[in-house]
Scaffold this active site. Structure first.
Site, PDB file in Angstrom:
ATOM      1  N   ARG A 232     -22.796 -46.638   2.717  1.00  0.00           N
ATOM      2  CA  ARG A 232     -22.337 -45.656   2.974  1.00  0.00           C
ATOM      3  C   ARG A 232     -20.902 -45.576   2.170  1.00  0.00           C
ATOM      4  NH1 ARG A 232     -19.897 -41.520   4.687  1.00  0.00           N
ATOM      5  NH2 ARG A 232     -19.742 -40.614   6.704  1.00  0.00           N
TER       6      ARG A 232
ATOM      7  N   GLU B 186     -24.368 -32.465   5.978  1.00  0.00           N
ATOM      8  CA  GLU B 186     -25.841 -33.292   6.292  1.00  0.00           C
ATOM      9  C   GLU B 186     -27.327 -31.842   5.974  1.00  0.00           C
ATOM     10  OE1 GLU B 186     -26.359 -36.187   8.032  1.00  0.00           O
ATOM     11  OE2 GLU B 186     -24.168 -35.521   8.058  1.00  0.00           O
TER      12      GLU B 186
ATOM     13  N   ASP C 183     -17.269 -38.421   3.854  1.00  0.00           N
ATOM     14  CA  ASP C 183     -18.194 -36.722   4.774  1.00  0.00           C
ATOM     15  C   ASP C 183     -19.272 -35.626   4.071  1.00  0.00           C
ATOM     16  OD1 ASP C 183     -18.853 -36.135   7.002  1.00  0.00           O
ATOM     17  OD2 ASP C 183     -17.445 -35.124   8.144  1.00  0.00           O
TER      18      ASP C 183
ATOM     19  N   ARG D 190     -25.250 -50.146   8.915  1.00  0.00           N
ATOM     20  CA  ARG D 190     -25.163 -49.665   7.087  1.00  0.00           C
ATOM     21  C   ARG D 190     -23.544 -50.263   6.168  1.00  0.00           C
ATOM     22  NH1 ARG D 190     -25.668 -43.544   7.677  1.00  0.00           N
ATOM     23  NH2 ARG D 190     -23.650 -43.851   9.008  1.00  0.00           N
TER      24      ARG D 190
END
Length: 139
Positions: A33, A41, A38, A80
């Site tokens: 990650r 999605e 950010d 992650r």
């Protein structure tokens, strides 16, 4: 010695990792990650993709076509590795994604480490910051 300092010292390296979305990739068995990034999605089941999700994913894929290295800084709640990454295409993949405007800084964790890159994207009105760009759900 505690596990976190050992984890934080780890470097993950691979060639052409698999890209899941705009802020997650897989180097072999290691899920990574991107620290401080950010991304919108992608579609999950019946939940539609957020605006610019696939553009962010495609940019990450283009930035990771060759050799990639990631310095682990933490581990997230999903197991992650959280890391700062670089590649043949970019000395700082995380910053490049935020500067593109297709992702934003995840300040909750990065504490402003990429504020300058996000400011550049906003000033240039790129991606998420473009005039008329659809609003993302707040996180």
């Amino acid at each position: 010695m505690p596990a976190l300092p050992l984890l934080a010292a780890a470097v993950i390296a691979c060639t052409a990792p698999k890209v899941h979305d705009g802020d997650t990739l897989r180097c072999g068995a290691d899920r990574v990650r991107l620290f401080g990034v950010d991304a919108p999605e992608v579609r999950r089941g019946k939940t539609p993709a957020e605006p610019l999700a696939y553009e962010a994913r495609d940019l990450l894929a283009s930035l990771t076509r060759g050799r990639v290295g990631c310095r682990v800084v933490d581990q997230d709640r999903y197991g992650r590795h959280v890391a700062r990454c670089w590649s043949d295409a970019s000395p700082d993949i995380n910053a490049a994604l935020i500067r593109s405007g297709l992702t934003s800084e995840y300040r909750r964790y990065s504490k402003g480490a990429y504020a300058a890159e996000e400011a550049k994207a906003k000033a240039a009105r790129r991606g998420l910051w473009a005039s008329g760009a659809p609003a993302r759900p707040s996180r």
